[in-house]
Design a protein around this motif. Sequence first.
Motif, PDB file in Angstrom:
ATOM      1  N   LEU A 219       0.821  -1.213   0.000  1.00 20.52           N
ATOM      2  CA  LEU A 219       0.000   0.000   0.000  1.00 20.52           C
ATOM      3  C   LEU A 219       0.853   1.261   0.000  1.00 20.52           C
ATOM      4  CD1 LEU A 219      -2.744  -1.103   2.559  1.00 20.52           C
ATOM      5  CD2 LEU A 219      -3.025  -0.829   0.088  1.00 20.52           C
ATOM      6  N   SER A 223      -0.185   3.403  -3.309  1.00 25.03           N
ATOM      7  CA  SER A 223      -1.433   4.112  -3.051  1.00 25.03           C
ATOM      8  C   SER A 223      -1.275   5.596  -2.807  1.00 25.03           C
ATOM      9  CB  SER A 223      -2.144   3.490  -1.840  1.00 25.03           C
ATOM     10  OG  SER A 223      -1.388   3.741  -0.663  1.00 25.03           O
ATOM     11  N   GLU A 225      -0.883   6.818   0.064  1.00 26.02           N
ATOM     12  CA  GLU A 225      -1.496   7.078   1.362  1.00 26.02           C
ATOM     13  C   GLU A 225      -0.432   7.369   2.408  1.00 26.02           C
ATOM     14  OE1 GLU A 225      -5.171   4.824   2.371  1.00 26.02           O
ATOM     15  OE2 GLU A 225      -4.370   3.422   0.903  1.00 26.02           O
ATOM     16  N   ASN A 226      -0.869   7.925   3.526  1.00 23.10           N
ATOM     17  CA  ASN A 226       0.073   8.195   4.608  1.00 23.10           C
ATOM     18  C   ASN A 226       0.160   6.989   5.542  1.00 23.10           C
ATOM     19  OD1 ASN A 226      -2.134   8.368   6.505  1.00 23.10           O
ATOM     20  ND2 ASN A 226      -2.456  10.497   5.864  1.00 23.10           N
ATOM     21  N   LYS A 228      -0.611   6.625   8.684  1.00 19.69           N
ATOM     22  CA  LYS A 228      -1.781   6.378   9.524  1.00 19.69           C
ATOM     23  C   LYS A 228      -2.860   5.612   8.772  1.00 19.69           C
ATOM     24  CE  LYS A 228      -5.222   8.660  12.451  1.00 19.69           C
ATOM     25  NZ  LYS A 228      -5.707   9.956  13.007  1.00 19.69           N
ATOM     26  N   SER A 229      -3.168   6.027   7.553  1.00 16.99           N
ATOM     27  CA  SER A 229      -4.228   5.361   6.796  1.00 16.99           C
ATOM     28  C   SER A 229      -3.850   3.920   6.461  1.00 16.99           C
ATOM     29  CB  SER A 229      -4.539   6.134   5.509  1.00 16.99           C
ATOM     30  OG  SER A 229      -3.441   6.125   4.610  1.00 16.99           O
ATOM     31  N   VAL A 230      -2.570   3.685   6.173  1.00 17.27           N
ATOM     32  CA  VAL A 230      -2.125   2.321   5.885  1.00 17.27           C
ATOM     33  C   VAL A 230      -2.194   1.472   7.146  1.00 17.27           C
ATOM     34  CG1 VAL A 230      -0.127   0.920   5.246  1.00 17.27           C
ATOM     35  CG2 VAL A 230      -0.723   2.943   3.896  1.00 17.27           C
ATOM     36  N   LYS A 233      -5.631   0.304   7.597  1.00 16.01           N
ATOM     37  CA  LYS A 233      -6.037  -0.678   6.585  1.00 16.01           C
ATOM     38  C   LYS A 233      -5.459  -2.066   6.838  1.00 16.01           C
ATOM     39  CE  LYS A 233      -7.299   2.214   2.689  1.00 16.01           C
ATOM     40  NZ  LYS A 233      -7.168   2.450   1.240  1.00 16.01           N
ATOM     41  N   ILE A 258       7.417   5.130   1.702  1.00 20.17           N
ATOM     42  CA  ILE A 258       6.439   5.897   0.934  1.00 20.17           C
ATOM     43  C   ILE A 258       7.086   6.394  -0.348  1.00 20.17           C
ATOM     44  CG2 ILE A 258       5.024   7.993   0.877  1.00 20.17           C
ATOM     45  CD1 ILE A 258       4.615   7.687   3.868  1.00 20.17           C
TER      46      ILE A 258
END
Length: 260
Positions: A219, A223, A225-226, A228-230, A233, A258
């Motif tokens: 991810l 993605s 994404e940051n 926290k969001s990963v 998930k 990232i």
Amino acid sequence: MERSRFCHLTVDSVEKEAYVWHEADWKFSDEWHSHHMGQLIFVEKGVQYLHTPDRTYLLPTHHCAWIPPGLLHKTSAPVSPVYLRCIFLSKTADHQFFKELNIFHTPRVLREMILFTEQWSRLEEEDSLEFDFLKALIGILPLTFDTSLPLVLPVPRNPRIASMIDYLTENVANDIKIPDVAANFNLSARTMERLFKQDIGITLAGYIKLYKIIKAVELLSVSGENVKSVAIKVGYDSVSTFSNTFFNVLGVRPQEMIVA
């Protein structure tokens, strides 16, 4: 029909000692194959999974893999496009590095050398500069390699264990409790643990932790994404717990994975 889908057929027909292939939108298939050449892969964009009969490896963005010659494998990707830069080598140094499948961080010097080879992509004629450059790259590879990343999951042989793993992967965003998994398959936790470890060689808890980290790397690679969001998930309520677990498994913090 996409030529890149059948790279093993094209590569095995090349008579050069080394062959460069850069592909901005690699086409994957589920065909098992092997090469008479060893294969160095650098993922410029996207993420790739490498499958052997008994292991599944994740190759993240900006990382490399070395696949030794003759190793049966197939490849896949969760999203597209995937930009691969590949170098196939028939003659390598007598070094342990070239005898094993390795996933590893790409040192800057190696990355720049791989990017430089784009000028020879799909060149089937002999080129003296290419030959000398790739010979130097072969010498550099074992020197720049530090350690293989543990982004690998064992493949179950028992269909019942395979069903358990499907259940785990479908519930990766949840706080998975082993007794709940066992109850779902009408087993005691102790029996399930014994069957699981007997089949794939690691504990259920160990598999869950490793799968969550591998999914997180995927991810983070594709993605945008940051952290926290990963973390959420893959089933972590605490970002610090996620970050510490990630570091304990891979030796780097999730923010370092990232892709900008």
